[in-house]
Design an enzyme around this catalytic site. Structure first.
Site, PDB file in Angstrom:
ATOM      1  N   ALA A 138       2.428  -0.231  -6.150  1.00 32.72           N
ATOM      2  CA  ALA A 138       3.309  -1.246  -6.709  1.00 32.72           C
ATOM      3  C   ALA A 138       2.597  -2.074  -7.753  1.00 32.72           C
ATOM      4  O   ALA A 138       1.369  -2.219  -7.742  1.00 32.72           O
ATOM      5  CB  ALA A 138       3.841  -2.168  -5.600  1.00 32.72           C
TER       6      ALA A 138
ATOM      7  N   ILE B  98      -1.562  -2.075  -4.201  1.00 30.22           N
ATOM      8  CA  ILE B  98      -0.794  -2.906  -5.126  1.00 30.22           C
ATOM      9  C   ILE B  98      -1.723  -3.503  -6.176  1.00 30.22           C
ATOM     10  O   ILE B  98      -2.887  -3.791  -5.904  1.00 30.22           O
ATOM     11  CB  ILE B  98      -0.025  -4.011  -4.368  1.00 30.22           C
ATOM     12  CG1 ILE B  98       0.859  -4.829  -5.312  1.00 30.22           C
ATOM     13  CG2 ILE B  98      -0.959  -4.907  -3.576  1.00 30.22           C
ATOM     14  CD1 ILE B  98       1.815  -5.789  -4.594  1.00 30.22           C
ATOM     15  N   CYS B  99      -1.202  -3.642  -7.382  1.00 29.98           N
ATOM     16  CA  CYS B  99      -1.869  -4.333  -8.481  1.00 29.98           C
ATOM     17  C   CYS B  99      -3.247  -3.718  -8.768  1.00 29.98           C
ATOM     18  O   CYS B  99      -3.366  -2.533  -9.035  1.00 29.98           O
ATOM     19  CB  CYS B  99      -1.956  -5.823  -8.174  1.00 29.98           C
ATOM     20  SG  CYS B  99      -2.336  -6.863  -9.607  1.00 29.98           S
ATOM     21  N   GLY B 100      -4.301  -4.521  -8.733  1.00 34.74           N
ATOM     22  CA  GLY B 100      -5.628  -4.041  -9.092  1.00 34.74           C
ATOM     23  C   GLY B 100      -6.118  -2.894  -8.237  1.00 34.74           C
ATOM     24  O   GLY B 100      -6.906  -2.057  -8.701  1.00 34.74           O
TER      25      GLY B 100
ATOM     26  N   THR C 263      -4.423  -0.382  -7.346  1.00 36.70           N
ATOM     27  CA  THR C 263      -3.931   0.878  -7.916  1.00 36.70           C
ATOM     28  C   THR C 263      -4.855   1.359  -9.017  1.00 36.70           C
ATOM     29  O   THR C 263      -5.030   2.571  -9.198  1.00 36.70           O
ATOM     30  CB  THR C 263      -2.506   0.724  -8.471  1.00 36.70           C
ATOM     31  OG1 THR C 263      -2.494  -0.185  -9.586  1.00 36.70           O
ATOM     32  CG2 THR C 263      -1.546   0.211  -7.404  1.00 36.70           C
TER      33      THR C 263
END
Length: 215
Positions: A159, A106-108, A110
């Site tokens: 995500a 998720i977030c960073g 990814t």
């Protein structure tokens, strides 16, 4: 089953809060006695601190684990995913995906995972496509990018950092620790805050419950 949570400095507490609470409490598990462990995974055994200042001490190090078929590697957001220190997590994730193991980012995380080429042939999302391309010049997975809060592509879940609820929902479905009707009711309750979904969630925990879920 082991859920390996990569613990990093600046870890975004809110992005994994639903998951850690539900996996640790087991309050909605279809079988509370099932073998399922949340394992803190570190590059070293040194303590790290989340963005909220919570101190995490790893249980094991990344170089000592061998993921099994039902295991999951969970990569939370944070400010360090472009640094060499966390590269072992990303290499483990890429290898795990190639071996058919489950990975959720998720977030960073990814952005870090995109730098390994793991997204070049898998459905995925991130915070923003333009930002992902700018942060990872080597990224070549644009045709597989989906403009959605959370995306599951076979054994990979990704995500946006703005979608911890959707991320958690996809992960819990992948792990199959809840009944499908429990996962649906839980997600709808948190998403809509409608009372009917609370009753559906409670009903889903009864083996005898046969009532259909509300529309």
């Amino acid at each position: 089953m082991n859920i390996y949570l990569a613990v990093i400095d600046t870890m975004a507490d809110w992005e994994i809060g639903y998951l850690t609470a539900e996996l640790h409490s087991r309050r909605f598990f279809r079988d509370p006695e099932m073998a399922c462990s949340l394992v803190k995974l570190g590059v070293t055994l040194d303590a790290v601190h989340s963005m909220g200042g919570i101190r995490y001490v790893p249980d094991v190090t990344v170089d000592t684990i061998q993921m099994q078929a039902d295991d999951l590697l969970l990569l939370p957001g944070g400010d360090v995913w472009a640094t060499p220190f966390v590269r072992p997590f990303l290499e483990l994730a890429r290898e795990a995906l190639d071996q058919g193991r489950n990975v959720a980012a998720i977030c960073g995380a990814t952005v870090g995972l995109a730098s390994t080429g793991a997204f070049d042939r898998r459905r995925h999302t991130s915070n923003d496509l333009a930002s992902l391309k700018a942060a990872c010049p080597e990224y070549a997975g644009q045709s597989h990018y989906r403009h959605k809060p959370a995306v599951r592509g076979d054994n990979l879940i990704t995500a946006s950092g703005l979608a911890p609820l959707e991320f958690s929902y996809e992960v819990l479905k992948m792990l199959k620790v809840w009944r499908p009707e429990t996962a649906t009711a839980w997600y709808r309750l948190h998403k809509t805050r409608q009372e009917c979904w609370y009753h559906a969630l409670v009903a889903s925990m009864s083996p005898e419950a046969q009532e259909p879920l509300p529309e």
